[in-house]
Design an enzyme around this catalytic site. Structure first.
Site, short mmCIF file in Angstrom:
data_model
loop_
_atom_site.label_atom_id
_atom_site.label_comp_id
_atom_site.label_asym_id
_atom_site.label_seq_id
_atom_site.Cartn_x
_atom_site.Cartn_y
_atom_site.Cartn_z
N LYS A 153 2.61 4.59 1.18
CA LYS A 153 2.90 5.15 2.50
C LYS A 153 2.42 6.59 2.49
CE LYS A 153 6.45 5.77 5.97
NZ LYS A 153 6.42 7.23 6.10
N LYS B 151 11.11 3.67 0.51
CA LYS B 151 10.89 5.11 0.35
C LYS B 151 11.12 5.58 -1.09
CE LYS B 151 11.25 7.62 3.88
NZ LYS B 151 10.59 8.26 4.98
N CYS C 4 14.80 47.01 -19.23
CA CYS C 4 14.72 48.23 -20.03
C CYS C 4 14.87 49.49 -19.18
CB CYS C 4 13.41 48.27 -20.82
SG CYS C 4 11.98 48.63 -19.79
N CYS D 165 6.80 46.42 -14.78
CA CYS D 165 7.57 47.33 -15.61
C CYS D 165 6.59 48.14 -16.45
CB CYS D 165 8.50 46.51 -16.51
SG CYS D 165 9.15 47.43 -17.91
N ASP E 122 1.85 10.30 3.47
CA ASP E 122 2.74 11.24 4.15
C ASP E 122 1.91 12.10 5.09
OD1 ASP E 122 5.01 12.47 4.89
OD2 ASP E 122 5.34 13.53 3.02
N CYS F 68 10.01 47.51 -23.78
CA CYS F 68 10.86 46.61 -22.98
C CYS F 68 11.09 45.32 -23.76
CB CYS F 68 10.17 46.31 -21.65
SG CYS F 68 11.08 45.15 -20.62
N CYS G 298 13.13 48.64 -14.05
CA CYS G 298 13.06 47.37 -14.76
C CYS G 298 14.48 46.86 -15.03
CB CYS G 298 12.31 47.53 -16.09
SG CYS G 298 12.41 46.04 -17.12
N GLU H 258 0.86 -1.20 0.00
CA GLU H 258 0.00 0.00 0.00
C GLU H 258 0.89 1.24 0.00
OE1 GLU H 258 -1.97 -1.16 3.52
OE2 GLU H 258 -0.48 -0.30 4.86
N TYR I 1 -4.72 1.58 8.24
CA TYR I 1 -3.82 0.51 7.79
C TYR I 1 -3.56 -0.56 8.83
CZ TYR I 1 -0.40 3.50 10.15
OH TYR I 1 0.25 4.28 11.06
O1 D41 Z 1 0.67 4.92 5.16
C1 D41 Z 1 1.41 4.92 6.15
N1 D41 Z 1 2.02 6.03 6.51
C2 D41 Z 1 1.62 3.68 6.96
C3 D41 Z 1 2.24 3.78 8.19
C4 D41 Z 1 1.17 2.43 6.52
N2 D41 Z 1 0.54 2.29 5.34
N3 D41 Z 1 1.38 1.33 7.28
C5 D41 Z 1 2.00 1.41 8.48
N4 D41 Z 1 2.18 0.29 9.20
C6 D41 Z 1 2.78 0.34 10.38
C7 D41 Z 1 2.98 -0.94 11.15
C8 D41 Z 1 3.47 -2.04 10.26
C9 D41 Z 1 3.96 -0.74 12.25
C10 D41 Z 1 1.66 -1.33 11.72
C11 D41 Z 1 2.45 2.67 8.98
C12 D41 Z 1 3.07 2.65 10.24
N5 D41 Z 1 3.23 1.48 10.92
C13 D41 Z 1 3.59 3.84 10.91
N6 D41 Z 1 3.25 5.08 10.68
C14 D41 Z 1 3.93 5.88 11.50
C15 D41 Z 1 4.73 5.13 12.26
C16 D41 Z 1 4.51 3.84 11.91
#
Ligand code: D41
Length: 673
Positions: free
Chosen positions: A117, A316, A413, A428, A119, A434, A410, A115, A227
């Site tokens: 991550k 990441k 010019c 300007c 932010d 110009c 400017c 899935e 999640y």
């Molecule tokens: O989408 C996320 N930021 C995300 C964070 C995610 N999809 N899964 C996560 N799963 C975990 C565990 C496996 C430890 C249950 C997490 C995070 N942790 C997490 N987010 C911030 C600290 C940890």
């Protein structure tokens, strides 16, 4: 074994820095360094500590992720700690992760749940008998803050779970974030009200959750994707993580629509690459992909290392923010004379793209950031927008750094500059005297959406103006092959091609022509409206403000810009000359293929359509006389929703606006044919 003094010193220095940045980041929401810089420091410390375990102390930043809660919110202890996630910074590290898992489990193949991550900020929701009773931040994983009132304002968080077989106790974990669109709107509003813009959606989400007054939070466009689960009472769990997420979905919780189950590390990498490619198009920011061993029994077997599960990893993406040095600030002159400060940066790779310039928007922005040449700055590049300077790292300011001087003339010019009252832009006053404005107007004239002159690029236009071969658009059509061939990076052949392209562009449409003239604030839509209402060039040139204001989409400012433009003799002369050089269009062509089948209907288009771009869809609707706007209001008749439509769907539903999916939209168009 003795540890070198240098190493000890480095460990102490890293801890001190990390403690400091931790406080700035978590407690004050005012980071001085980028996330990736922070991660680098933390990693270095982790590696040194791993090599010399005897140096580890209980208060080392590696032993604690997050910060202590603010006093004003109640404290919440997480009965089951909220763990952190290990990172993989590249494919090798992900392959290493998969290898360790397979070895530990003594299996050949592992199935992962994948899935994006999100932010944002990790949050815990506690449901008792299906009712939301408490929400808390992750905090340091063990103790967080009670933010129940704030979480209740998030529309996608159900106050009551759906379904009949609800457990007595269920703790949900997920990420609260701010969608990109909402973030942009919030920042626009904040700046307009004289406030300080948020650096990025994550900071905006954090700032919104930290509000003591939940009425403020309620006005912030937050969302949450779930999640995982924490406390569950006596609940018996299914066999797979993916089943848990599907179950959460059925309870009415928001889970990731991008989630997938993948087999083996190669499919993990495929999934990563697919989302990396679509990252910019997603309606929210993601900073990587989370992979979790899908079999819960295998998860148990794998267990934990310090504070992170061994069965999960965050692969990441390259960071979107980096630090660099601001060398200087230049002032650029736009087509309408607007002066824009541009930051010249020491080149730095941001998310894999070299960045050496960033926009500073206007003088207010320079003051707001208090940025000075020599400063270390954080630059951010997201999607295909121009890189921005997010903040200035004051602690690294060199001695004697001087403020950026406000220009009084400017830079091109040397004409006077003016600043209209209540506006941030300075302009300007040189007009077509110009050369910068002349260059920009020619670039606009030649652009794809205007006269579409193939091969007449920016560099070439710069040369034509600098050599004084062209003064106005009309001069373009007087150029000879010899003149063009004498220019840098032009040969006989490209010169001939360009002359052909120029001739080809003469056959155009009135709407393109009006747009190409570059009248201030007359964009494509206004040009179209002018042609639809007034039909001929003579009528448009002769219209007074009263007539113009009666045209849909034309307000008093635009009307004044149009009459002002045609009142100037040199503009009228240029138009005359252009016509004389052979420019032509079919009379009333904008309404030729035009019908009024959708007259009076307002459409909004959102999401990704599979058979055409949003612009193409817009074009088709406009041809049928419809109006197409960018945001939904009570005046909207239809929302056309493609893939990943985002929050517009909710708004449309709230306002009772009809929603058409792509198939329904195509059917509508077919019917009108
Ligand atoms: O989408 C996320 N930021 C995300 C964070 C995610 N999809 N899964 C996560 N799963 C975990 C565990 C496996 C430890 C249950 C997490 C995070 N942790 C997490 N987010 C911030 C600290 C940890």
């Amino acid at each position: 074994m003795t540890i070198p003094k240098k190493t000890i010193n480095r460990i102490h220095s890293l801890r001190k820095q990390l403690h400091y940045h931790n406080l700035r980041y978590y407690t004050h929401d005012d980071p001085e360094i980028t996330d990736s810089e922070y991660d680098r420091l933390l990693r270095e410390l982790q590696e040194l500590e791993a090599a010399h375990p005897q140096t580890i102390t209980a208060d080392s930043p590696t032993q604690r992720v997050g910060a202590s809660p603010l006093k004003a919110f109640g404290e919440v202890r997480h009965t089951i700690p909220m763990l952190s996630l290990a990172n993989a910074m590249n494919a090798e590290e992900l392959i290493g992760f998969d290898k360790r898992i397979r070895e530990k489990l003594a299996v050949e193949h592992v199935t992962y749940a994948a899935e994006p991550k999100m932010d944002g900020l990790a949050v815990s929701l506690l449901y008792e008998k299906g009712i939301l009773v408490r929400a808390a931040t992750r905090g340091d994983g063990v103790t967080g803050e009670d933010i129940t009132q704030n979480i209740r304002t998030i529309k996608t968080v159900p106050l009551q779970l759906a379904g009949s077989k609800l457990p007595d106790l269920l703790e949900i974990r997920g990420e609260v974030f701010m969608p990109k669109k909402g973030f942009e709107q919030l920042n626009k509003r904040t700046i307009k009200e004289g406030g300080k813009a948020f650096a990025n959606p994550r900071n905006a989400a954090a700032g919104s959750l930290r509000q003591l007054d939940s009425a403020v939070t309620a006005r912030r466009p937050l969302d949450m994707i779930c999640y995982g689960i924490g406390e569950t009472g006596k609940l018996s769990l299914p066999q797979h993580y993916s089943d848990i997420i599907d179950w959460l979905d059925s309870l009415g919780l928001h889970v990731s629509p991008e989630r997938a189950v993948v087999e083996g590390v190669q499919q993990c990498l495929d999934y990563y690459n697919d989302l990396a490619a679509r990252r910019d198009k997603l309606p929210y920011e993601i900073d990587g992909i989370v992979f979790k061993v899908n079999d819960l029994e295998q998860q148990q077997q794998l267990g934990f290392v310090s504070r992170a599960p061994r069965w999960a990893i965050a692969h990441k993406f390259p960071a979107q923010e980096e630090m660099t040095i601001l060398r200087d600030v230049d002032f650029q002159v736009g087509r309408t004379g607007a002066i824009t400060p541009v930051a010249r940066l020491e080149a730095v790779s941001v998310g894999g793209v070299m960045v050496s310039n960033a926009t500073l928007h206007n003088l207010d922005e320079i003051r707001r950031l208090d940025v000075r040449p020599g400063d270390t700055v954080i630059v951010r590049r997201a999607g295909d927008v121009i890189p921005q300077i997010v903040s200035t790292v004051f602690s690294r300011r060199p001695k004697g750094a001087r403020r950026v001087k406000t220009p009084t003339k400017c830079p091109v010019c040397h004409s006077e500059l003016i600043q209209a009252e209540g506006q941030a832009v300075i302009r300007c006053t040189g007009g077509l005297f110009c050369s910068a404005q002349r260059k920009e107007s020619l670039k606009h004239y030649a652009a794809r959406k205007a006269m579409d002159i193939e091969g007449l690029g920016d560099k070439l236009i710069d040369q034509l103006i600098d050599k004084d071969l062209v003064h106005s658009p009309a001069d373009l059509y007087k150029l000879t092959v010899e003149q063009l061939a004498s220019l840098e990076r032009m040969g006989e052949k490209s010169a001939v091609n360009l002359i052909d392209a120029l001739n080809k562009s003469k056959q155009t449409s009135l709407q393109r022509f009006i747009y190409a003239l570059g009248i201030r604030e007359v964009g494509e839509a206004t040009a179209r409206a002018l042609v639809q209402s007034l039909h001929t060039l003579e009528a448009i040139m002769g219209a007074d403000e009263e007539v113009l204001i009666s045209i849909p989409d034309v307000g008093p400012v635009v009307a004044a810009n149009i009459t002002g433009f045609f009142r100037q003799k040199h503009n009228r002369d240029i138009v005359k000359e252009l016509i004389k050089s052979g420019l032509s269009w079919k009379q009333d062509d904008a309404s030729e293929s035009q019908t009024d089948a959708l007259q009076g209907q307002t459409f909004v288009i959102t999401g990704t359509l599979s058979t055409m771009s949003r612009n193409e869809a817009k074009e088709l609707l406009l041809q049928q006389g419809a109006k197409v706007t960018s945001s939904i209001s009570s005046k909207t008749n239809y929302l056309i929703a493609g893939e990943n439509p985002g929050s517009k769907i909710d708004k449309a539903t709230d306002l009772g606006v009809s929603i058409l999916d792509e198939t329904a939209f195509m059917q509508l168009l077919d019917k009108l044919k």
